[in-house]
Design an enzyme around this catalytic site. Structure first.
Site, PDB file in Angstrom:
ATOM      1  N   GLY A  70      -4.433  -3.248   1.209  1.00 39.03           N
ATOM      2  CA  GLY A  70      -5.133  -3.226   2.494  1.00 39.03           C
ATOM      3  C   GLY A  70      -6.548  -3.749   2.332  1.00 39.03           C
ATOM      4  N   THR A  71      -7.174  -3.391   1.221  1.00 41.74           N
ATOM      5  CA  THR A  71      -8.527  -3.874   0.938  1.00 41.74           C
ATOM      6  C   THR A  71      -8.560  -5.397   0.947  1.00 41.74           C
ATOM      7  OG1 THR A  71      -9.034  -1.928  -0.398  1.00 41.74           O
ATOM      8  CG2 THR A  71     -10.322  -3.911  -0.849  1.00 41.74           C
ATOM      9  N   ASN A 150     -10.243   6.367   8.922  1.00 43.35           N
ATOM     10  CA  ASN A 150      -9.546   7.036   7.836  1.00 43.35           C
ATOM     11  C   ASN A 150     -10.085   8.435   7.550  1.00 43.35           C
ATOM     12  OD1 ASN A 150     -11.538   4.945   7.083  1.00 43.35           O
ATOM     13  ND2 ASN A 150     -11.483   5.978   5.106  1.00 43.35           N
ATOM     14  N   GLN A 178      -4.737   2.870   8.860  1.00 39.21           N
ATOM     15  CA  GLN A 178      -4.382   4.279   9.087  1.00 39.21           C
ATOM     16  C   GLN A 178      -3.494   4.465  10.311  1.00 39.21           C
ATOM     17  OE1 GLN A 178      -4.881   6.984   7.265  1.00 39.21           O
ATOM     18  NE2 GLN A 178      -6.108   6.018   5.683  1.00 39.21           N
ATOM     19  N   SER A 198      -1.662  -1.525   5.180  1.00 43.70           N
ATOM     20  CA  SER A 198      -1.482  -1.225   3.754  1.00 43.70           C
ATOM     21  C   SER A 198      -0.208  -0.413   3.576  1.00 43.70           C
ATOM     22  CB  SER A 198      -2.686  -0.447   3.228  1.00 43.70           C
ATOM     23  OG  SER A 198      -2.424  -0.021   1.913  1.00 43.70           O
ATOM     24  N   HIS A 200       1.111   1.466   1.306  1.00 52.35           N
ATOM     25  CA  HIS A 200       1.217   2.821   0.732  1.00 52.35           C
ATOM     26  C   HIS A 200       0.786   3.922   1.694  1.00 52.35           C
ATOM     27  CE1 HIS A 200      -3.057   3.848  -0.526  1.00 52.35           C
ATOM     28  NE2 HIS A 200      -3.205   2.559  -0.373  1.00 52.35           N
ATOM     29  N   THR A 236       2.021 -15.524  -7.126  1.00 48.46           N
ATOM     30  CA  THR A 236       3.447 -15.244  -6.926  1.00 48.46           C
ATOM     31  C   THR A 236       3.604 -13.899  -6.227  1.00 48.46           C
ATOM     32  OG1 THR A 236       4.006 -16.535  -8.861  1.00 48.46           O
ATOM     33  CG2 THR A 236       5.664 -14.940  -8.120  1.00 48.46           C
ATOM     34  N   CYS A 324     -12.464   8.042  -1.410  1.00 45.69           N
ATOM     35  CA  CYS A 324     -13.535   7.322  -2.101  1.00 45.69           C
ATOM     36  C   CYS A 324     -14.819   8.135  -2.136  1.00 45.69           C
ATOM     37  CB  CYS A 324     -13.828   5.989  -1.414  1.00 45.69           C
ATOM     38  SG  CYS A 324     -12.371   5.140  -0.873  1.00 45.69           S
TER      39      CYS A 324
HETATM   40  N1  PLP Z   1      -8.725   0.533   5.397  1.00 44.28           N
HETATM   41  C1  PLP Z   1      -8.535   1.838   5.662  1.00 44.28           C
HETATM   42  C2  PLP Z   1      -8.868   2.371   7.006  1.00 44.28           C
HETATM   43  C3  PLP Z   1      -8.037   2.684   4.667  1.00 44.28           C
HETATM   44  O1  PLP Z   1      -7.861   3.979   4.920  1.00 44.28           O
HETATM   45  C4  PLP Z   1      -7.738   2.140   3.389  1.00 44.28           C
HETATM   46  C5  PLP Z   1      -7.251   3.005   2.285  1.00 44.28           C
HETATM   47  O2  PLP Z   1      -7.785   4.044   2.028  1.00 44.28           O
HETATM   48  C6  PLP Z   1      -7.932   0.775   3.187  1.00 44.28           C
HETATM   49  C7  PLP Z   1      -8.423   0.005   4.208  1.00 44.28           C
HETATM   50  C8  PLP Z   1      -7.627   0.138   1.864  1.00 44.28           C
HETATM   51  O3  PLP Z   1      -6.255   0.011   1.635  1.00 44.28           O
HETATM   52  P1  PLP Z   1      -5.725  -0.137   0.106  1.00 44.28           P
HETATM   53  O4  PLP Z   1      -5.746   1.239  -0.474  1.00 44.28           O
HETATM   54  O5  PLP Z   1      -4.335  -0.667   0.255  1.00 44.28           O
HETATM   55  O6  PLP Z   1      -6.620  -1.088  -0.576  1.00 44.28           O
END
Ligand code: PLP
Length: 383
Positions: A70-71, A150, A178, A198, A200, A236, A324
């Protein structure tokens, strides 16, 4: 004692149906870019996953880019769109409560000389659409506002903000990481140009992200190489992970209405119980639309790290604001942005429920929480 996992916003575990979709490709997943039969089979699996994700977002397969997280989807959206459109003007608009993936992406642009507007939120955590409109100028390239936060789960009026942005000729990105599984993700109803997910967070595997890129949206690749993912994200593809992500999203969407009703009722029960049992506690985001699985509670005069450790010892997994921010004694940027009073700022605990949460677990948390808090709030006795 079986443990109670109330940290689904940090991550979810892979559900069996998803693992089942992944296993054949983990064992015998070939390179989707290869011309031979093995490669073509891999390409077919990748295409199928892309079509599934596209269908759920109301998008075309061509508009789906798989990333490594997601990042990465957020950074590609923000930095990639800004850089691709820099000639319009070097100004981006975002909010003070975005995930660090977006906040640090705009920091990067700022270090390159871009102007960044970080809009404040009100005490509920909401962005003011009038302030958003006023922040846009003919030089503004991109706006990025998350769909759901989040830490406190507050849902922003993204469709309204995206309409304003579009009318002003400004590209609009939303971080919907989220929101997946809890809110509709139709990109046309939202009116967004770019949207991040994302895997996961919705019972898919870690290490897979999705970026929706509306057809015609200028975007500069941030990872270059072999030109995979329509040239927007080389490398890939993580075939098994992508297949798992698609299956997880498909299941989450199919189950969404029932999950929302069930989990919202459990969350409301937890919230009512905490407010009734514990003195001096606030619910963050109260009065705003919130994700059905989020309860962010601010306990006065309690350090959240001590509370988390005690909860963990009781078999309850929760989080301080966001994963975090956990472990740091600083209040989170979200707690600061909503203007939490100093007594409450360091005592934020996020309970995030999920697919597997039960009424018995909620009852158990409510049974144990008063004693846990009392132990921390009582003045220390020196013997
Ligand atoms: N954006 C939000 C709102 C999130 O909660 C998170 C994950 O905590 C991310 C982005 C980042 O996703 P990833 O953990 O897949 O890098």
């Amino acid at each position: 004692m079986s443990r109670i996992y109330l940290d689904h916003a940090a991550t979810t575990t892979v559900r069996p149906e998803v693992l089942e979709a992944m296993l054949p490709l983990l064992g015998a997943g070939y390179n989707p870019s290869s011309i031979h039969a093995e490669g073509r089979a891999a390409r077919a699996a990748l295409d199928a996953a892309r079509a599934t994700v596209a269908r759920i977002l109301g998008a075309a397969p061509r508009e789906i880019v798989f990333t490594g997280s997601g990042t990465e989807a957020d950074v590609l959206a923000v930095v990639g769109a800004a850089r691709a459109r820099a000639e319009r003007g070097r100004h981006v608009v975002t909010t003070a409560i975005e995930h660090h993936a977006v906040l640090h992406a705009v920091d990067l642009l700022e270090a390159e000389g871009w102007e960044v507007t970080r809009l404040p939120v009100d005490e509920r955590g909401l962005v003011d659409p009038a302030a958003f409109a006023a922040a846009l100028s003919p030089r503004t390239t991109l706006a990025s506002v998350m769909l759901a936060n989040n830490e406190i789960g507050v849902v922003q009026p993204v469709a309204e903000l995206a309409r304003v942005a579009r009318a002003a000729g400004v590209l609009f990105h939303t971080d919907a990481v989220q929101a997946a599984g809890w809110l509709p993700l139709d990109v046309d109803a939202l009116g967004v140009d770019l949207l991040s997910l994302s895997s996961h967070k919705f019972s898919g595997p870690k290490g897979v992200g999705v970026l929706y890129v509306r057809r015609g949206t200028p975007l500069a690749a941030q990872i270059v190489g072999g030109g995979q993912e329509h040239g927007l994200r080389s490398g890939t593809e993580n075939l098994a992970g992508i297949a798992g992500c698609a299956r997880a999203l498909e299941l989450a969407e199919a189950e969404r209405a029932a999950a929302v009703a069930r989990v919202a009722a459990l969350r409301d029960c937890l919230e009512r119980g905490i407010l009734a049992l514990i003195p001096d506690v606030l619910v963050n985001g109260a009065g705003a639309p919130r994700l059905p699985n989020n309860l962010s509670a601010a306990f006065a005069d309690v350090p959240s790290d001590a509370l988390l450790i005690r909860l963990d010892l009781e078999g309850i997994a929760a989080s301080a604001g966001s994963a975090c921010a956990a472990g740091s004694l600083e209040p989170s940027h979200v707690a600061a942005a909503i203007g939490l009073a100093p007594r409450y700022r360091l005592g934020v605990i996020r309970f995030s429920l999920g697919r597997t949460t039960t009424q018995a677990e909620v009852d158990d948390v409510l049974r144990r929480l008063p004693a846990v808090l009392e132990g921390i709030r009582a003045p220390a006795t020196v013997t």
